[in-house]
Design an enzyme around this catalytic site. Structure first.
Site, short mmCIF file in Angstrom:
data_model
loop_
_atom_site.label_atom_id
_atom_site.label_comp_id
_atom_site.label_asym_id
_atom_site.label_seq_id
_atom_site.Cartn_x
_atom_site.Cartn_y
_atom_site.Cartn_z
N HIS A 105 46.69 39.11 87.22
CA HIS A 105 45.71 39.21 86.01
C HIS A 105 45.07 37.85 85.68
O HIS A 105 45.34 36.99 86.57
CB HIS A 105 46.66 39.36 84.80
CG HIS A 105 47.82 38.47 84.58
ND1 HIS A 105 48.95 38.63 85.51
CD2 HIS A 105 48.17 37.39 83.98
CE1 HIS A 105 49.71 37.43 85.38
NE2 HIS A 105 49.17 36.58 84.10
N HIS A 107 43.10 35.41 83.12
CA HIS A 107 43.18 34.75 81.85
C HIS A 107 41.67 34.57 81.57
O HIS A 107 41.08 33.65 82.27
CB HIS A 107 44.22 33.61 81.66
CG HIS A 107 45.42 33.75 82.03
ND1 HIS A 107 46.36 34.05 80.76
CD2 HIS A 107 46.28 33.85 83.05
CE1 HIS A 107 47.70 34.27 81.56
NE2 HIS A 107 47.59 34.13 82.59
#
Length: 119
Positions: A105, A107
Site C-alpha cells: 500500500h 500512503h
C-alpha cells in the site's frame, strides 16, 4: 482477491466490501480510501485490488511492473487532486520500515507542511 493463497488481509476485506471504507478512487486495478488513523489532514491508502504476492515492495516481481506503474500514476493523480500544494508518498516495507499490513500500500499524505527527515 489475494490470488496468492495467503490469508486475506484487512485490505482484501475492504476490496471485497466485507469492511466499509471511505473510498476516494477505484478502478479495475486499484482502490484508494482514507486511512482510519490519519497522520495528516489528508491520509489516503492506495492498494492493488489483487495482492498476487505483493505483500510488500521488496517482494515485487518483474511481472508486477505494470501494476506498480499504475499505482504510482494513480497516486500522483489522487495527490494532486487532494493536496494541490503538495503531498508525500510513503511505502513502508518490513518490520524496520514500520509495515503493519502485509498487502502493498502507498500512503498519500498531505494537507500540511511535511517535515524532513521523515521518521
Amino acid at each position: 482477491s489475494t490470488a496468492d493463497g495467503e490469508a486475506p488481509t484487512i485490505f482484501d476485506k475492504i476490496v471485497s466490501k466485507e469492511i466499509p471504507a471511505d473510498v476516494v478512487h477505484e478502478d479495475h486495478v486499484c482502490m484508494a480510501f482514507r486511512d482510519v488513523s490519519p497522520q495528516a489532514p489528508v491520509h489516503i491508502l492506495l492498494i492493488p485490488k489483487v495482492r498476487d504476492g505483493l505483500s510488500q515492495l521488496s517482494k515485487a516481481r518483474g511481472d508486477h511492473a505494470g501494476i506498480l506503474g499504475h499505482l504510482m500514476l494513480t497516486a500522483g493523480r489522487i495527490g494532486a487532486r487532494e493536496c494541490p500544494q503538495g503531498y508525500r508518498l510513503v511505502v513502508n516495507d518490513g518490520p524496520d520500515g514500520a509495515q503493519s499490513v502485509y498487502h502493498l500500500h502507498l500512503h498519500i499524505i498531505g494537507g500540511r507542511q511535511m517535515g524532513w527527515p521523515p521518521g
